[in-house]
Design a protein around this motif. Sequence first.
Motif, PDB file in Angstrom:
ATOM      1  N   UNK A  74     -31.361  22.922  33.203  1.00 16.57           N
ATOM      2  CA  UNK A  74     -31.831  21.655  32.617  1.00 16.57           C
ATOM      3  C   UNK A  74     -30.809  21.110  31.624  1.00 16.57           C
ATOM      4  N   UNK A  75     -30.220  22.006  30.806  1.00 21.81           N
ATOM      5  CA  UNK A  75     -29.219  21.578  29.825  1.00 21.81           C
ATOM      6  C   UNK A  75     -27.969  21.034  30.523  1.00 21.81           C
ATOM      7  N   UNK A  76     -27.577  21.685  31.607  1.00 24.11           N
ATOM      8  CA  UNK A  76     -26.402  21.220  32.350  1.00 24.11           C
ATOM      9  C   UNK A  76     -26.634  19.816  32.886  1.00 24.11           C
ATOM     10  N   UNK A  77     -27.824  19.585  33.452  1.00 23.10           N
ATOM     11  CA  UNK A  77     -28.129  18.266  34.010  1.00 23.10           C
ATOM     12  C   UNK A  77     -28.155  17.209  32.910  1.00 23.10           C
ATOM     13  N   UNK A  78     -28.707  17.560  31.757  1.00 27.21           N
ATOM     14  CA  UNK A  78     -28.718  16.618  30.631  1.00 27.21           C
ATOM     15  C   UNK A  78     -27.290  16.233  30.245  1.00 27.21           C
ATOM     16  N   UNK A  79     -26.387  17.234  30.214  1.00 26.88           N
ATOM     17  CA  UNK A  79     -24.995  16.960  29.884  1.00 26.88           C
ATOM     18  C   UNK A  79     -24.331  16.122  30.976  1.00 26.88           C
ATOM     19  N   UNK A  80     -24.702  16.359  32.226  1.00 31.38           N
ATOM     20  CA  UNK A  80     -24.127  15.590  33.330  1.00 31.38           C
ATOM     21  C   UNK A  80     -24.474  14.110  33.206  1.00 31.38           C
ATOM     22  N   UNK A  81     -25.658  13.812  32.663  1.00 30.79           N
ATOM     23  CA  UNK A  81     -26.114  12.432  32.532  1.00 30.79           C
ATOM     24  C   UNK A  81     -25.482  11.691  31.357  1.00 30.79           C
ATOM     25  N   UNK A  82     -24.855  12.429  30.409  1.00 30.52           N
ATOM     26  CA  UNK A  82     -24.317  11.804  29.199  1.00 30.52           C
ATOM     27  C   UNK A  82     -23.333  10.691  29.572  1.00 30.52           C
ATOM     28  N   UNK A  83     -23.529   9.524  28.975  1.00 37.25           N
ATOM     29  CA  UNK A  83     -22.722   8.354  29.343  1.00 37.25           C
ATOM     30  C   UNK A  83     -21.254   8.491  28.937  1.00 37.25           C
ATOM     31  N   UNK A  84     -20.973   9.325  27.929  1.00 33.65           N
ATOM     32  CA  UNK A  84     -19.597   9.478  27.460  1.00 33.65           C
ATOM     33  C   UNK A  84     -18.899  10.696  28.055  1.00 33.65           C
ATOM     34  N   UNK A  85     -19.581  11.840  28.058  1.00 36.03           N
ATOM     35  CA  UNK A  85     -18.943  13.091  28.485  1.00 36.03           C
ATOM     36  C   UNK A  85     -19.498  13.618  29.798  1.00 36.03           C
ATOM     37  N   UNK A  86     -20.459  12.929  30.390  1.00 40.12           N
ATOM     38  CA  UNK A  86     -21.063  13.401  31.631  1.00 40.12           C
ATOM     39  C   UNK A  86     -20.191  13.136  32.838  1.00 40.12           C
ATOM     40  N   UNK A  87     -20.698  13.498  34.003  1.00 37.86           N
ATOM     41  CA  UNK A  87     -19.938  13.300  35.226  1.00 37.86           C
ATOM     42  C   UNK A  87     -19.927  11.815  35.588  1.00 37.86           C
ATOM     43  N   UNK A  88     -18.793  11.332  36.046  1.00 38.04           N
ATOM     44  CA  UNK A  88     -18.638   9.918  36.363  1.00 38.04           C
ATOM     45  C   UNK A  88     -19.253   9.608  37.731  1.00 38.04           C
ATOM     46  N   UNK A  89     -20.112   8.612  37.751  1.00 38.32           N
ATOM     47  CA  UNK A  89     -20.774   8.204  38.988  1.00 38.32           C
ATOM     48  C   UNK A  89     -20.036   7.004  39.577  1.00 38.32           C
TER      49      UNK A  89
END
Length: 339
Positions: free
Chosen positions: A116-131
């Motif tokens: 769950x924490x990994x997914x939250x970090x993935x969604x971060x607009x600044x440091x998350x994964x680029x969509x």
Amino acid sequence: GHVVRNWKVRWFVLLQDKLLYYKIEGGKKEPSPKGRILLDGCTITCPCLEYENRPLLIKLKTKTNTDYFLECCSREERDSWALDITGAIHAGHPVQVQELHRMKNSFKLLDNISLHDIVERMYDSNTGIKLTRNLDQGNRYKETFTGSALVDWLISNNFAVSRFEAVTLASMLMDENFIRPVGTRSTEAMRFSDPSEKFLDDSTALYMFAENSKKSTSSKEEVQFNISELSGTIVKQGFLMKQGHKRKNWKVRRFVLRADPAFLHYYDPTKEENKPVGGFSLRGCLVSALEDNGVPAGVKGNVQGNLFKIITKNDIHYYIQASSKAERVQWIEAIKPLT
């Protein structure tokens, strides 16, 4: 370049304590090096994601705080260079070099990592994964990411120390329905029997966030979605054994079946927080009992019997063991009307 921030082709030669680079003229390297990077006291970052449109970078920071950005031609080449450069940096410490090679092909997921924490970090607009938008066989997909981009992101955020470990972790995210494959390349990989081949460390394999994995945000619309998913009427709940998708081990989970909307969530009974560790919508699912005479394909480990299987609309297979045939029948009869 340090003065003009442009990118130029250079021929690199790795020595024991330094990295030399040569200028290319007429297809050949010049006899004298254009420059050198002293490796003593260097730190290396790989993958380096500081340039969004350049995913194949290695970053070297010297002990005098000079940054060098080196771009390779492929991920395999980048990782090979990074491993060899790191070995040269630690050449005087053979134990560290041995540990580096051991970690490269080992898997040791940290106990304190929460999906769950990994997914939250993935969604971060600044440091998350680029969509990004991607095309696959004429189909356009919005807000997707490639398999290799996710592997890079997991390593750069210290969730994994090797590509093998990152692939394993990404497979867990997919198997627990946090992310899902889209497009031909990644979807076809789901057919492989070997779990390590189901998630592809590939720049042509596309993935996206699963529909029931929403970003925690102040947006009322998305918060209401999360609340509604867990606010359905509880139809049935109890303890069952669930097979892990990656490691194929069996763990006790508390399952909660809800209607309106129809979801099946499962919880880790060893954790005090009352949050599901996984779940999925039952709409479009198939549920069926599995015969006890023999172990079906896809099922591993300690199987006591009383198996049943749920296949989601995204073709994700969940194998579950009940404690008795009667309990299995009760769960199947409770689930079927909600599919």
